[in-house]
Design an enzyme around this catalytic site. Structure first.
Site, PDB file in Angstrom:
ATOM      1  N   LYS A  15       0.822  -1.216   0.000  1.00 24.93           N
ATOM      2  CA  LYS A  15       0.000   0.000   0.000  1.00 24.93           C
ATOM      3  C   LYS A  15       0.853   1.262   0.000  1.00 24.93           C
ATOM      4  O   LYS A  15       0.570   2.213  -0.737  1.00 24.93           O
ATOM      5  CB  LYS A  15      -0.957  -0.027   1.195  1.00 24.93           C
ATOM      6  N   HIS A 156      -2.299   0.528  14.675  1.00 20.08           N
ATOM      7  CA  HIS A 156      -2.064   0.349  13.244  1.00 20.08           C
ATOM      8  C   HIS A 156      -3.002  -0.709  12.668  1.00 20.08           C
ATOM      9  O   HIS A 156      -3.645  -1.459  13.399  1.00 20.08           O
ATOM     10  CB  HIS A 156      -0.610  -0.065  12.976  1.00 20.08           C
ATOM     11  N   LYS A 160       0.159  -4.955   9.714  1.00 20.70           N
ATOM     12  CA  LYS A 160       1.505  -4.512  10.108  1.00 20.70           C
ATOM     13  C   LYS A 160       2.217  -5.651  10.821  1.00 20.70           C
ATOM     14  O   LYS A 160       1.670  -6.264  11.740  1.00 20.70           O
ATOM     15  CB  LYS A 160       1.420  -3.280  11.011  1.00 20.70           C
ATOM     16  N   THR A 167       7.618   4.498  14.946  1.00 24.01           N
ATOM     17  CA  THR A 167       7.264   5.813  15.485  1.00 24.01           C
ATOM     18  C   THR A 167       7.216   5.784  17.007  1.00 24.01           C
ATOM     19  O   THR A 167       7.714   6.697  17.678  1.00 24.01           O
ATOM     20  CB  THR A 167       5.902   6.267  14.930  1.00 24.01           C
TER      21      THR A 167
END
EC number: 1.17.1.8
Length: 266
Positions: A15, A156, A160, A167
């Site tokens: 993506k 998320h 993932k 982060t």
């Protein structure tokens, strides 16, 4: 006329990879010359991203593409298992790197840093390309001077692979670098279910949520006597990362070392 920077994208079928292809193809200072994905079967990039006039087919061997196309920059949005070898292969032949894939460990980062210095080429490891996320990390780092007690919740999409997010790790590192003291542990605390208090990075608890429908979100929650502070960033669409991706590609070409975090390129 300024020569365009020649860019290849690894992880092109993902993506983030698809959005990156569009962003590079639409930028006047960048030239998309190749796209790589291990699942590629010769698909046309023009069909993949809906932009006519791109005569590029997806390929599945990055080493071959690096040798045949001799790009200026490799952008990597692959996976934690592939990213280190991809970046090392590129740096060895003097190709600048922009790494958006999370999951590199400290030893791998040190090796890439050493290689970048030897070859005098820049490599950017960017946990988050959203400007808002960079500001969130900066604000959290500042708040830690006054609120040393803090926890992070990162959320998320359910595809993932790694947890916690890059982060969240970067945020915890920035908090620890800036807070004057670390609160004492509650020695009486115990978990009824193992792991329910989250991971611990330098006494910053990190909690990871993975659910369908999410993209990338993070809350940094501070607590103090009689008050609390919450700093939150939300990414609702991957297009929001693209101004940062394009900016980092251009900026890293001016560097000769490893850069960790987009805040160091702003």
């Amino acid at each position: 006329m300024k020569q365009k920077a020649r860019v290849i994208v690894a992880g092109a079928l993902g993506k983030m990879g698809k959005e990156t292809l569009k962003a590079i193809a639409g930028d006047e200072e960048l030239e998309l010359i190749a796209a790589v994905d291990i699942k590629a079967k010769g698909e046309k990039v023009a069909d993949l991203i809906g932009i006519a006039g791109l005569d590029i087919s997806l390929e599945n061997d990055l080493d071959e593409v690096l040798e045949n196309y001799q790009p200026d920059v490799l952008v990597d949005f692959t996976n934690p298992q592939a990213v280190f070898n991809n970046a090392r292969s590129a740096l060895k032949i003097g190709v600048f790197c922009v790494i958006g894939t999370t999951g590199l460990n400290e030893i791998e980062i040190k090796e890439l840093e050493k290689l970048a210095g030897e070859k005098q080429v820049g490599v950017a490891i960017i946990p988050n390309f959203a400007i808002g996320a960079v500001l969130m990390m900066k604000f959290a780092s500042e708040a830690a001077k006054y609120f040393p007690e803090v926890e992070i919740i990162e959320l998320h999409h359910d595809q993932k692979m790694d947890a916690p997010s890059g982060t969240a790790i970067k945020t915890a590192e920035m908090i620890n670098a800036n807070r004057p003291l670390r609160p004492p542990r509650n020695v009486r605390e115990f978990e009824k279910i193992a792991g329910c208090r989250g991971g611990d990075l330098g006494q910053v608890r990190i909690h990871s949520v993975r659910l369908p429908g999410l993209i990338a979100h993070q809350e940094v929650i501070f607590g103090g006597a009689g008050q609390g502070l919450k700093i939150r960033h939300d990414s609702f669409d991957r297009a929001g990362f693209m101004p940062g991706v394009v900016m980092v590609i251009k900026k890293i070409l001016q560097r000769k070392e490893l850069v960790y975090g987009m805040e160091n390129l702003l």
